[in-house]
Design a protein around this motif. Sequence first.
Motif, PDB file in Angstrom:
ATOM      1  N   ILE A  18       0.851  -1.205   0.000  1.00  0.00           N
ATOM      2  CA  ILE A  18       0.000   0.000   0.000  1.00  0.00           C
ATOM      3  C   ILE A  18       0.883   1.250   0.000  1.00  0.00           C
ATOM      4  O   ILE A  18       0.682   2.178  -0.797  1.00  0.00           O
ATOM      5  N   LEU A  28      -7.186  -4.185  -2.189  1.00  0.00           N
ATOM      6  CA  LEU A  28      -6.846  -5.492  -1.603  1.00  0.00           C
ATOM      7  C   LEU A  28      -8.091  -6.150  -1.011  1.00  0.00           C
ATOM      8  O   LEU A  28      -8.319  -7.346  -1.164  1.00  0.00           O
ATOM      9  N   MET A  29      -8.900  -5.323  -0.343  1.00  0.00           N
ATOM     10  CA  MET A  29     -10.111  -5.867   0.288  1.00  0.00           C
ATOM     11  C   MET A  29     -11.096  -6.368  -0.772  1.00  0.00           C
ATOM     12  O   MET A  29     -11.735  -7.409  -0.605  1.00  0.00           O
ATOM     13  N   ALA A  32      -9.875  -9.609  -2.017  1.00  0.00           N
ATOM     14  CA  ALA A  32     -10.099 -10.651  -1.003  1.00  0.00           C
ATOM     15  C   ALA A  32     -11.550 -11.145  -1.099  1.00  0.00           C
ATOM     16  O   ALA A  32     -11.813 -12.351  -1.133  1.00  0.00           O
ATOM     17  N   PRO A  60     -15.516  -6.515  13.696  1.00  0.00           N
ATOM     18  CA  PRO A  60     -15.220  -5.102  13.898  1.00  0.00           C
ATOM     19  C   PRO A  60     -13.965  -4.581  13.184  1.00  0.00           C
ATOM     20  O   PRO A  60     -13.577  -3.433  13.396  1.00  0.00           O
ATOM     21  N   GLY A  61     -13.323  -5.428  12.358  1.00  0.00           N
ATOM     22  CA  GLY A  61     -12.079  -5.000  11.722  1.00  0.00           C
ATOM     23  C   GLY A  61     -12.107  -5.256  10.220  1.00  0.00           C
ATOM     24  O   GLY A  61     -13.183  -5.348   9.611  1.00  0.00           O
ATOM     25  N   PHE A 131     -13.522 -12.464  12.782  1.00  0.00           N
ATOM     26  CA  PHE A 131     -12.136 -12.096  13.114  1.00  0.00           C
ATOM     27  C   PHE A 131     -11.187 -12.862  12.210  1.00  0.00           C
ATOM     28  O   PHE A 131     -11.420 -14.027  11.891  1.00  0.00           O
ATOM     29  N   THR A 133      -6.740 -12.262  10.973  1.00  0.00           N
ATOM     30  CA  THR A 133      -5.377 -12.256  11.513  1.00  0.00           C
ATOM     31  C   THR A 133      -5.203 -11.261  12.662  1.00  0.00           C
ATOM     32  O   THR A 133      -4.151 -11.247  13.297  1.00  0.00           O
ATOM     33  N   THR A 136      -6.437 -11.334  18.897  1.00  0.00           N
ATOM     34  CA  THR A 136      -5.389 -11.388  19.928  1.00  0.00           C
ATOM     35  C   THR A 136      -5.915 -11.899  21.262  1.00  0.00           C
ATOM     36  O   THR A 136      -5.133 -12.151  22.164  1.00  0.00           O
ATOM     37  N   ARG A 137      -7.245 -11.990  21.401  1.00  0.00           N
ATOM     38  CA  ARG A 137      -7.825 -12.359  22.698  1.00  0.00           C
ATOM     39  C   ARG A 137      -8.904 -13.418  22.458  1.00  0.00           C
ATOM     40  O   ARG A 137      -9.340 -13.604  21.324  1.00  0.00           O
ATOM     41  N   PRO A 138      -9.363 -14.057  23.525  1.00  0.00           N
ATOM     42  CA  PRO A 138     -10.467 -15.012  23.329  1.00  0.00           C
ATOM     43  C   PRO A 138     -11.673 -14.313  22.711  1.00  0.00           C
ATOM     44  O   PRO A 138     -11.908 -13.132  22.950  1.00  0.00           O
ATOM     45  N   LEU A 139     -12.434 -15.054  21.931  1.00  0.00           N
ATOM     46  CA  LEU A 139     -13.620 -14.467  21.299  1.00  0.00           C
ATOM     47  C   LEU A 139     -14.581 -13.953  22.361  1.00  0.00           C
ATOM     48  O   LEU A 139     -14.798 -14.625  23.379  1.00  0.00           O
TER      49      LEU A 139
HETATM   50  N1  LIG Z   1      -4.557  -5.463   5.853  1.00  0.00           N
HETATM   51  C1  LIG Z   1      -5.085  -5.519   4.630  1.00  0.00           C
HETATM   52  O1  LIG Z   1      -4.808  -4.691   3.830  1.00  0.00           O
HETATM   53  C2  LIG Z   1      -5.989  -6.620   4.271  1.00  0.00           C
HETATM   54  C3  LIG Z   1      -6.613  -7.321   5.253  1.00  0.00           C
HETATM   55  N2  LIG Z   1      -7.548  -8.190   4.978  1.00  0.00           N
HETATM   56  C4  LIG Z   1      -8.403  -8.742   6.032  1.00  0.00           C
HETATM   57  O2  LIG Z   1      -8.160  -8.091   7.251  1.00  0.00           O
HETATM   58  C5  LIG Z   1      -8.032  -9.036   8.300  1.00  0.00           C
HETATM   59  C6  LIG Z   1      -7.236  -8.438   9.405  1.00  0.00           C
HETATM   60  O3  LIG Z   1      -7.952  -7.316   9.805  1.00  0.00           O
HETATM   61  P1  LIG Z   1      -7.692  -6.574  11.181  1.00  0.00           P
HETATM   62  O4  LIG Z   1      -6.242  -6.432  11.389  1.00  0.00           O
HETATM   63  O5  LIG Z   1      -8.526  -5.361  11.148  1.00  0.00           O
HETATM   64  O6  LIG Z   1      -8.183  -7.590  12.281  1.00  0.00           O
HETATM   65  P2  LIG Z   1      -9.517  -8.453  12.462  1.00  0.00           P
HETATM   66  O7  LIG Z   1     -10.582  -8.010  11.565  1.00  0.00           O
HETATM   67  O8  LIG Z   1      -9.111  -9.862  12.451  1.00  0.00           O
HETATM   68  O9  LIG Z   1      -9.883  -8.081  13.965  1.00  0.00           O
HETATM   69  C7  LIG Z   1     -10.365  -6.778  14.248  1.00  0.00           C
HETATM   70  C8  LIG Z   1      -9.803  -6.160  15.490  1.00  0.00           C
HETATM   71  O10 LIG Z   1     -10.442  -6.697  16.605  1.00  0.00           O
HETATM   72  C9  LIG Z   1      -9.652  -6.514  17.764  1.00  0.00           C
HETATM   73  N3  LIG Z   1      -9.665  -7.780  18.475  1.00  0.00           N
HETATM   74  C10 LIG Z   1      -8.781  -8.789  18.444  1.00  0.00           C
HETATM   75  N4  LIG Z   1      -9.191  -9.823  19.173  1.00  0.00           N
HETATM   76  C11 LIG Z   1     -10.387  -9.454  19.675  1.00  0.00           C
HETATM   77  C12 LIG Z   1     -11.329 -10.082  20.509  1.00  0.00           C
HETATM   78  N5  LIG Z   1     -11.126 -11.322  20.943  1.00  0.00           N
HETATM   79  N6  LIG Z   1     -12.458  -9.437  20.838  1.00  0.00           N
HETATM   80  C13 LIG Z   1     -12.696  -8.217  20.376  1.00  0.00           C
HETATM   81  N7  LIG Z   1     -11.849  -7.551  19.578  1.00  0.00           N
HETATM   82  C14 LIG Z   1     -10.700  -8.162  19.225  1.00  0.00           C
HETATM   83  C15 LIG Z   1      -8.292  -6.131  17.313  1.00  0.00           C
HETATM   84  O11 LIG Z   1      -8.088  -4.777  17.618  1.00  0.00           O
HETATM   85  C16 LIG Z   1      -8.341  -6.372  15.802  1.00  0.00           C
HETATM   86  O12 LIG Z   1      -7.540  -5.498  15.081  1.00  0.00           O
HETATM   87  C17 LIG Z   1      -7.443 -10.226   7.616  1.00  0.00           C
HETATM   88  O13 LIG Z   1      -7.702 -11.407   8.345  1.00  0.00           O
HETATM   89  C18 LIG Z   1      -8.149 -10.204   6.268  1.00  0.00           C
HETATM   90  O14 LIG Z   1      -9.400 -10.848   6.381  1.00  0.00           O
HETATM   91  C19 LIG Z   1      -7.979  -8.420   3.597  1.00  0.00           C
HETATM   92  O15 LIG Z   1      -8.975  -7.483   3.371  1.00  0.00           O
HETATM   93  C20 LIG Z   1      -6.872  -8.222   2.624  1.00  0.00           C
HETATM   94  C21 LIG Z   1      -6.219  -6.899   2.824  1.00  0.00           C
END
Ligand SMILES: NC(=O)C1=CN([C@@H]2O[C@H](COP(=O)(O)OP(=O)(O)OC[C@H]3O[C@@H](n4cnc5c(N)ncnc54)[C@H](O)[C@@H]3O)[C@@H](O)[C@H]2O)[C@@H](O)CC1
Length: 546
Positions: A18, A28-29, A32, A60-61, A131, A133, A136-139
């Motif tokens: 990026i 990228l999204m 995906a 949420p991410g 969720f 990658t 980081t914590r339990p669901l």
């Molecule tokens: N980074 C990129 O450019 C891309 C990412 N992609 C997608 O983005 C994902 C990663 O996204 P994120 O880094 O936003 O992370 P996630 O969407 O996996 O998680 C979201 C956020 O939740 C919080 N979290 C972690 N564990 C939690 C829990 N147990 N309870 C509540 N909240 C929690 C963290 O702050 C984490 O960043 C990938 O798995 C993939 O699916 C794809 O869109 C390809 C491109």
Amino acid sequence: MSELVTAAQMRAIEQAAISSGKVTGLALMERAGQGVVQAICETWPELTIGAHGAVVLCGPGNNGGDGYVVARLLAARGWSVAVFAYGDPARLPPDARANYERWCRVGGCAPLTALDDSTFSDAAVTVDALFGTGLTRPLPSEVLNALMFASTRPNAAAPQRPPIVAVDIASGVDADSGRVIGGDEQGDELPYWPALTVTFGAAKVGHMLLPHAGDTRHKLVVAPIGVEDDIARAYLTWNVVEHLDLAAVRHIDLLGRPDISLQALELAKDVASHKFGHGHAVILSGPAGRTGAARLAARAALRVGAGLVTVAAPRDAMAENAAQLTAIMLREAEGAAALADLLRDKRLNAICLGPGLGQARARDLVPVALDATRDRDVSGVVLDADALSAFADDPVDLFTMLHDGCVLTPHAGEFARLFPDLSARLNAPAMTGPAYSKVDAARDAAERAGCTVLLKGSDTVIADETGDAAINAACYDRAAPWLATAGSGDVLAGLVTGLLARGYAPVTAAETAAWLHTEAALSFGPGLIAEDLPEELPKVFRALGV
Ligand SMILES: NC(=O)C1=CN([C@@H]2O[C@H](COP(=O)(O)OP(=O)(O)OC[C@H]3O[C@@H](n4cnc5c(N)ncnc54)[C@H](O)[C@@H]3O)[C@@H](O)[C@H]2O)[C@@H](O)CC1
Ligand SMILES: Nc1ncnc2c1ncn2[C@@H]1O[C@H](COP(=O)(O)OP(=O)(O)O)[C@@H](O)[C@H]1O
Ligand SMILES: [K+]
């Protein structure tokens, strides 16, 4: 071989792509989401005709962001799509937020708590984009409950729930270790088993490790999103490294056919060579009544191409071995002095101790074998089974004797005897991510032992003192559950020994042996017993073009 990536490495690769201006996060999204829809259509071709229903669960991410793209693309195909969100969409990161807003122009979005049985009645698939990658914590319990609800049939009279497609990885699973965050000692049970996981750019390390890799009905698809060139060892280049903690830059390879095929050249025997050109392997036999394991290892060493193989047996086991060996030679080696004498012959360049050896004999003979091979240019020692367990009371005693020509081949139980602290860490519930993984354990063990460690299982990990590691994944389309049979570990030890005799470096011998072992099992198929494995190698070699 292909590179597996950790969550941190994948993030760094994406950030580098990026920030170089080559691609945007939104693009990228989008790719995906397209990858997920394409994989759904390829997995269930009947869904490409007509309109169907889908339930999409968004987190949420950015994983949730991918979910909103999938929802929009399926709706564009005429599907009826029900979206349920965890968390406040107003707090989504920018790219995910943009895709949430695009989705809201197409359809509605209910909170995750609104799921009920009727939600699934017309759905062909459920998409888990809660969720990825970033876990980081339990669901949260709300998410865990929703996933269990989406995957469990309410009663025997009700229809099955639709298959679940995991976006990137099943929510709740740590992408670096394959372990469930918040799991327990009972064995890290996944919140549900995906029918299909679609990941992006490259498989993550956790996809190839248990428990994630432990279900044979589970399909894994790696969808390209345009950063694949960057992944091929690219996190050593400056633009990726600046986004990455350097301590994390250690390679983890997935053993695969293309790379092993390159080694087919080495597996082939040189036209001009004679048997002494391919090394002489020695397998130590146990006492009378316990000699079968050594013969299995010897047969494997010979089949994998060692020029000569000798079984060295105690006096009481000579007749039993002689009655069953033909091409394999037999020598008497009763105790330590006899073995030291035998190993004065420098042509004996690879030794295997362990299969059926007996712990008392192992304690006597292992020091002799290690001492005799320590300062030789070419000599390898494989320690397996009893040769490992014999040192359970004092592993450090063993570690001080090992040298860099050694390969240890423990299963999980033997590993726990030599490395109790590492095993305890690996088996303790993982409460935060990235969790301590089987790769971490094998690396730490290799560093402590100062040699190559091959930690067995359907997710065999091979590591050496450099910190690089490789996984031989007998899972997904390479699942080989018939390897769980008595003596198959003895065959593996023999394969490593045979390749060491042929001059392979210890780590390459271990990797190649683990891969060939699985290939032989796949080639033979159901009904496999350990004796079949060496006999199947010629077929595997022919298929490789050796
Ligand atoms: N980074 C990129 O450019 C891309 C990412 N992609 C997608 O983005 C994902 C990663 O996204 P994120 O880094 O936003 O992370 P996630 O969407 O996996 O998680 C979201 C956020 O939740 C919080 N979290 C972690 N564990 C939690 C829990 N147990 N309870 C509540 N909240 C929690 C963290 O702050 C984490 O960043 C990938 O798995 C993939 O699916 C794809 O869109 C390809 C491109
Ligand atoms: N379910 C499985 N899938 C793939 N490989 C397996 C499975 N179970 C065991 N193996 C492999 O089979 C071998 C078993 O070795 P080991 O446990 O030492 O058995 P043994 O002592 O009977 O020879 C190892 O190489 C291991 O990786
Ligand atoms: K997911």
